[in-house]
Design an enzyme around this catalytic site. Structure first.
Site, PDB file in Angstrom:
ATOM      1  N   GLU A  60      -4.965  -2.364   2.241  1.00  0.00           N
ATOM      2  CA  GLU A  60      -4.885  -0.970   2.703  1.00  0.00           C
ATOM      3  C   GLU A  60      -6.271  -0.326   2.763  1.00  0.00           C
ATOM      4  O   GLU A  60      -7.249  -0.890   2.245  1.00  0.00           O
ATOM      5  CB  GLU A  60      -3.975  -0.151   1.784  1.00  0.00           C
ATOM      6  CG  GLU A  60      -4.448  -0.107   0.337  1.00  0.00           C
ATOM      7  CD  GLU A  60      -3.984   1.133  -0.416  1.00  0.00           C
ATOM      8  OE1 GLU A  60      -4.131   2.241   0.098  1.00  0.00           O
ATOM      9  OE2 GLU A  60      -3.512   0.964  -1.553  1.00  0.00           O
TER      10      GLU A  60
ATOM     11  N   LYS B  26      -5.890  10.862   5.160  1.00  0.00           N
ATOM     12  CA  LYS B  26      -5.028   9.983   4.358  1.00  0.00           C
ATOM     13  C   LYS B  26      -3.695   9.900   5.100  1.00  0.00           C
ATOM     14  O   LYS B  26      -3.017  10.915   5.294  1.00  0.00           O
ATOM     15  CB  LYS B  26      -4.850  10.573   2.952  1.00  0.00           C
ATOM     16  CG  LYS B  26      -3.891   9.779   2.080  1.00  0.00           C
ATOM     17  CD  LYS B  26      -3.722  10.419   0.709  1.00  0.00           C
ATOM     18  CE  LYS B  26      -2.510   9.857  -0.015  1.00  0.00           C
ATOM     19  NZ  LYS B  26      -2.205  10.578  -1.266  1.00  0.00           N
TER      20      LYS B  26
ATOM     21  N   VAL C 299      -0.117   2.857   1.108  1.00  0.00           N
ATOM     22  CA  VAL C 299       0.785   1.708   0.992  1.00  0.00           C
ATOM     23  C   VAL C 299       1.882   1.774   2.053  1.00  0.00           C
ATOM     24  O   VAL C 299       2.157   0.787   2.738  1.00  0.00           O
ATOM     25  CB  VAL C 299       1.387   1.627  -0.436  1.00  0.00           C
ATOM     26  CG1 VAL C 299       2.564   0.673  -0.490  1.00  0.00           C
ATOM     27  CG2 VAL C 299       0.307   1.215  -1.433  1.00  0.00           C
TER      28      VAL C 299
ATOM     29  N   ASP D  98       8.141  15.617  -6.139  1.00  0.00           N
ATOM     30  CA  ASP D  98       7.075  14.748  -5.620  1.00  0.00           C
ATOM     31  C   ASP D  98       7.410  13.273  -5.870  1.00  0.00           C
ATOM     32  O   ASP D  98       7.306  12.774  -6.985  1.00  0.00           O
ATOM     33  CB  ASP D  98       5.737  15.122  -6.273  1.00  0.00           C
ATOM     34  CG  ASP D  98       4.555  14.436  -5.605  1.00  0.00           C
ATOM     35  OD1 ASP D  98       4.781  13.598  -4.707  1.00  0.00           O
ATOM     36  OD2 ASP D  98       3.415  14.743  -5.977  1.00  0.00           O
TER      37      ASP D  98
ATOM     38  N   SER E 205       6.563   9.583  -3.979  1.00  0.00           N
ATOM     39  CA  SER E 205       5.755   8.965  -2.927  1.00  0.00           C
ATOM     40  C   SER E 205       6.632   8.280  -1.883  1.00  0.00           C
ATOM     41  O   SER E 205       7.617   7.616  -2.223  1.00  0.00           O
ATOM     42  CB  SER E 205       4.809   7.930  -3.527  1.00  0.00           C
ATOM     43  OG  SER E 205       4.136   7.245  -2.488  1.00  0.00           O
TER      44      SER E 205
ATOM     45  N   ASP F 109       5.877   5.776  -0.431  1.00  0.00           N
ATOM     46  CA  ASP F 109       5.747   4.322  -0.635  1.00  0.00           C
ATOM     47  C   ASP F 109       7.094   3.726  -1.063  1.00  0.00           C
ATOM     48  O   ASP F 109       7.453   2.618  -0.667  1.00  0.00           O
ATOM     49  CB  ASP F 109       4.742   4.007  -1.758  1.00  0.00           C
ATOM     50  CG  ASP F 109       3.305   4.339  -1.374  1.00  0.00           C
ATOM     51  OD1 ASP F 109       3.064   4.700  -0.218  1.00  0.00           O
ATOM     52  OD2 ASP F 109       2.437   4.240  -2.262  1.00  0.00           O
TER      53      ASP F 109
ATOM     54  N   LYS G 153       0.732   3.688 -11.150  1.00  0.00           N
ATOM     55  CA  LYS G 153      -0.282   4.352 -11.930  1.00  0.00           C
ATOM     56  C   LYS G 153       0.312   5.094 -13.117  1.00  0.00           C
ATOM     57  O   LYS G 153       1.384   5.666 -13.028  1.00  0.00           O
ATOM     58  CB  LYS G 153      -1.012   5.375 -11.059  1.00  0.00           C
ATOM     59  CG  LYS G 153      -1.969   4.752 -10.093  1.00  0.00           C
ATOM     60  CD  LYS G 153      -2.174   5.627  -8.880  1.00  0.00           C
ATOM     61  CE  LYS G 153      -0.941   5.602  -7.997  1.00  0.00           C
ATOM     62  NZ  LYS G 153      -1.025   6.495  -6.857  1.00  0.00           N
TER      63      LYS G 153
HETATM   64  N1  PSU Z   1      -3.532   3.960  -6.314  1.00  0.00           N
HETATM   65  C1  PSU Z   1      -4.879   3.836  -6.460  1.00  0.00           C
HETATM   66  N2  PSU Z   1      -5.673   4.244  -5.472  1.00  0.00           N
HETATM   67  C2  PSU Z   1      -5.175   4.757  -4.331  1.00  0.00           C
HETATM   68  C3  PSU Z   1      -3.739   4.877  -4.179  1.00  0.00           C
HETATM   69  C4  PSU Z   1      -2.970   4.453  -5.190  1.00  0.00           C
HETATM   70  O1  PSU Z   1      -5.362   3.399  -7.476  1.00  0.00           O
HETATM   71  O2  PSU Z   1      -5.957   5.114  -3.466  1.00  0.00           O
HETATM   72  C5  PSU Z   1      -3.180   5.378  -2.886  1.00  0.00           C
HETATM   73  C6  PSU Z   1      -2.345   4.304  -2.181  1.00  0.00           C
HETATM   74  O3  PSU Z   1      -2.753   4.255  -0.837  1.00  0.00           O
HETATM   75  C7  PSU Z   1      -0.917   4.822  -2.282  1.00  0.00           C
HETATM   76  C8  PSU Z   1      -1.164   6.312  -2.260  1.00  0.00           C
HETATM   77  O4  PSU Z   1      -0.094   4.389  -1.245  1.00  0.00           O
HETATM   78  O5  PSU Z   1      -2.299   6.477  -3.081  1.00  0.00           O
HETATM   79  C9  PSU Z   1       0.023   7.101  -2.739  1.00  0.00           C
HETATM   80  O6  PSU Z   1      -0.179   8.440  -2.436  1.00  0.00           O
HETATM   81  P1  PSU Z   1       0.973   9.513  -2.717  1.00  0.00           P
HETATM   82  O7  PSU Z   1       1.107   9.531  -4.207  1.00  0.00           O
HETATM   83  O8  PSU Z   1       0.437  10.792  -2.152  1.00  0.00           O
HETATM   84  O9  PSU Z   1       2.194   9.013  -2.030  1.00  0.00           O
HETATM   85 MN    MN Z   2       3.469  13.001  -3.060  1.00  0.00          MN
END
Ligand code: PSU
Ligand code: MN
Length: 312
Positions: free
Chosen positions: A33, A95, A115, A147, A149, A151, A168
């Site tokens: 990614e 993003k 992702v 919230d 994701s 993903d 994470k």
């Molecule tokens: N984890 C990391 N670095 C990142 C991400 C996750 O350590 O850059 C990114 C990935 O691209 C993941 C995104 O898909 O954050 C998720 O974002 P959100 O929580 O806004 O869905």
């Molecule tokens: Mn989000």
């Protein structure tokens, strides 16, 4: 119907010669990614990390396919110039999750794919395996914020296996696991019974399935998709012990970062990049080092899985 589909694809999708050749010869490919480059790490470490990730795959005989949107084109396989451009632009690049793809493409913008978007574009190119650091998930304050994701939704419908170090520690891990179960997403712990939490190799939470060899993982992928059980697979590969962070220390850093986030009114898609960079500042770069090591280790395991999957 199929014809229309392929005409449309050609208009939007641009696959590099290296990746095309691997696809034509049915050689192993691993997708990578680009949000991890633009929003996940600072320049120039992000660029060095991205180049090394590709090298780990190439050294093992696997073709890397880093995915991003450049001037509205869905790119599968980037040139060094394109990688450098994304790394230098950092957060100036949009993003891009699944939601944002039509906007970025129709306005011919640049997009760093998360992702969800990377899985979607990989599947358009018929790539089955994807390595990254961590997936998005259910956030800790979900009851207040909703919230979650996208993903996780992508994993419920797109046939790509993702090798990562779990979710994470900034997230709510048990709720993330529950969500994945509801959506029928296979979660496998590679040589672990516990869900790794990105910066730490273990956690109090069990993974539903443990597998200790690559062959079993590759076979499981085949069976799932042969049977038409659409959707992704999350293969959790813990950070090597020598690079992991102290769990208690990490929890304190995360709580601090979350407090700051609330004070500064950070919302929506800004949340994940904000938390990652706050934690990096607070740990004086230690979390960044961990992040780089776990990501490269995931590339190494993805390389092995890809070889097994394509050769058997
Ligand atoms: N984890 C990391 N670095 C990142 C991400 C996750 O350590 O850059 C990114 C990935 O691209 C993941 C995104 O898909 O954050 C998720 O974002 P959100 O929580 O806004 O869905
Ligand atoms: Mn989000």
């Amino acid at each position: 119907m199929n014809e229309t589909k392929s005409i449309n694809l050609e208009k939007y999708l641009s696959i590099s010669d290296e990746v095309k050749k691997a696809l034509e010869n049915n050689k192993p490919i691993v997708a990578l990614e680009s949000t991890i480059i633009s929003h996940g790490m600072p320049y120039p470490k992000n660029l060095e990390t991205a180049i090394e990730a590709e090298n780990i795959l190439r050294k093992g005989g696997v073709t890397p396919a880093t995915i991003a949107i450049i001037k509205g084109k869905l790119k599968v396989g980037l040139t060094l110039d394109e990688l450098t451009y994304l790394a230098k632009q950092g957060r100036n690049v949009t993003k891009t999750s699944r939601r944002d793809i039509p906007y970025v493409v129709s306005l011919s913008l640049d997009g760093a794919t998360t992702v969800s978007a990377t899985m979607f574009i990989a599947s358009l190119a018929k790539i089955k395996i994807f390595a990254t650091g961590g997936i998005g998930g259910v956030h800790r304050e979900v009851n207040k914020t909703m919230d979650i994701s996208c993903d996780l939704e992508e994993l419920s419908k797109t046939n790509v296996a993702i090798i990562c170090s779990g979710a994470k520690a900034i997230l709510d891990i048990p709720k993330t696991l529950e969500y994945l179960e509801t959506k029928g997403v296979l979660v496998i712990g590679y040589k672990t019974n516990k869900m790794p939490m990105f910066y730490t190799s273990s956690s109090p939470y069990f993974v539903p399935i443990r597998m200790d060899n690559i062959k079993d993982i590759a076979n499981t992928m085949k069976v799932k998709w042969d049977l038409g059980l659409d959707g992704g697979i999350v293969i959790c590969n813990p950070i090597p012990k020598e690079y992991e962070m102290n769990e208690k220390e990490m929890n304190d850093e995360i709580s601090n970062a979350l407090r700051k986030m609330e004070k500064q009114n950070i919302t929506g898609k800004e949340i994940t990049p904000f938390l990652l960079s706050e934690i990096e500042k607070q740990t004086k770069g230690k979390s960044l080092d961990s992040n780089i090591h776990l990501f490269h280790h995931n590339c190494y395991i993805a390389m092995q899985i890809a070889k097994e999957y394509y050769n058997s």
